[in-house]
Write an enzyme that holds these catalytic residues in place. Sequence first.
Site, mmCIF file in Angstrom:
data_model
loop_
_atom_site.group_PDB
_atom_site.id
_atom_site.type_symbol
_atom_site.label_atom_id
_atom_site.label_comp_id
_atom_site.label_asym_id
_atom_site.label_seq_id
_atom_site.Cartn_x
_atom_site.Cartn_y
_atom_site.Cartn_z
ATOM 1 N N GLU A 88 -9.028 8.909 5.632
ATOM 2 C CA GLU A 88 -9.264 7.489 5.380
ATOM 3 C C GLU A 88 -10.312 7.260 4.301
ATOM 4 O O GLU A 88 -10.309 6.230 3.633
ATOM 5 C CB GLU A 88 -9.694 6.792 6.674
ATOM 6 N N GLU A 123 0.844 -1.200 0.000
ATOM 7 C CA GLU A 123 0.000 0.000 0.000
ATOM 8 C C GLU A 123 0.873 1.241 0.000
ATOM 9 O O GLU A 123 1.859 1.312 0.740
ATOM 10 C CB GLU A 123 -0.908 0.074 1.243
ATOM 11 N N GLU A 131 -13.812 5.412 -0.240
ATOM 12 C CA GLU A 131 -14.714 4.483 0.449
ATOM 13 C C GLU A 131 -15.396 5.215 1.604
ATOM 14 O O GLU A 131 -14.775 5.536 2.614
ATOM 15 C CB GLU A 131 -13.931 3.272 0.949
ATOM 16 N N LYS A 153 -15.543 3.980 5.680
ATOM 17 C CA LYS A 153 -14.357 3.690 6.481
ATOM 18 C C LYS A 153 -14.340 4.576 7.718
ATOM 19 O O LYS A 153 -14.755 5.743 7.680
ATOM 20 C CB LYS A 153 -13.082 3.924 5.664
#
Length: 467
Positions: free
Chosen positions: A402, A339, A393, A396
């Site tokens: 995030e 990542e 997203e 999250k």
Amino acid sequence: MSERRQSEIYFKFKGREGESMKITSATNSSIPFISFIDFGCDSSTVTETRVPPLRCIQCRRLTGFGISCRMAMVFIVWVLMAFLSVGLEDSKALAITGSTVGINYGQIADNLPSPAKVAELLKALKITKVKLYDWNPDILKAFANSDIELVVGIGNGFVAGLMDTQAALSWVTQNIQPYLSGTKVTGFSVGNEVYTGDDAALKANLVPAMRSIHTALVSLGLDSAIKISTAHSLSVLTSSYPPSAGAFDPAIMQLLREHLDFLAVTGAPFWINAYPFFAYKDNVGKISLDYALLKPNAAGTDDPNTHLHYDNMLYAMVDAVYSALGAMGYGNLEVRISETGWPSKGDADEIGASIQNAATYNRNLLQRLLKNQGTPMKPNFVLQAYIFALFNEDQKNGPTSERNYGLFKPDETMVYNIGLEGGLTVEFSAYTSSAQRRYNGAALSIALSLLLSGLCTVYFVIPRLHF
């Protein structure tokens, strides 16, 4: 007559009249040879030639090709220039596949497109590697015949249940094997950032679960196609600067050694989650933004021990891990980035989180990866990385950042443009690492030396050989 004959070879030197040297040697009669070589130009005759040499069809001088001297010269130059082009590879645009570029496909959201649409999006972008966080059967089906390689994630909550070999075999046969006829699964990522967490049982269970899964793969004949590893936070290091001083946390050393043994035996890579954003956010004023954003002209830093130059923080992070691995005796393990990314939006205290910075970081990352670069410490280990993440997203937890790492919005429009539309392309001029430049410089030097040698042979040696 004996198969091996005594043959006389004479050498006559121009300008030294009467001086000659006779050499008698045993020569196999089946081997063609030239029995008189004159280094001058006095039209001496050939005393013996069993097989006629290949001569220039114009001036009758030896070429070794049976063609004219000029044609021989052109051929030699053409071959050497082809080799020379290897050393100049980074000076021009080439068609490169995204073999070093992957992307993380998370699903903690309630508004994402269907897996089938995602597969089509990634094929259009020519992304060939995707990392998942579970084994969603809809995704495994959607990616069939896409030629996209998948790393399947196994969450921390499933690790204990896979310690048993039979349980691991059942999991593979039920959840993975049915899709392998069309879907490329190349890896399992078991757990996430386990060794920097607080769950002691999870830490102890990780390697046994990985071993059980590997045993299941061996029994099914899948162990060479699917490699097993786990993603680590960079916090497994207690020291990361300078890169040559990288060292693992002594508190996890014993558990980590078992994990590294497993990777070494099975040929799997060491995964790290590496985010220059966090380092910059926590050290504003101490770390250059250009250095964190991987800008090619950043001033960077020099390692005082190795004297290697680092023009970006990500490569320094990776080399710190290589140093830590080397210190434990595992310097040959490959480090891959599971990542890395930069948020396009953040809270007030998340300094640096912006669309502009996110676009800059990921664009620079993409260009570097497409150049098939290694790091300064490991220039021959082509770095592979998975960008975090494909989508924003919305479900999250945590700070605003995030939910804002995605390259795309749920409606499949880009949050910002990093040059992915129409497939992966690369601009070579600005992104050549110092290590790559040294490699290309060496190749260029060899090519030029060979070219010069070839030209000297054509112009000075061949014309002076007469028969």
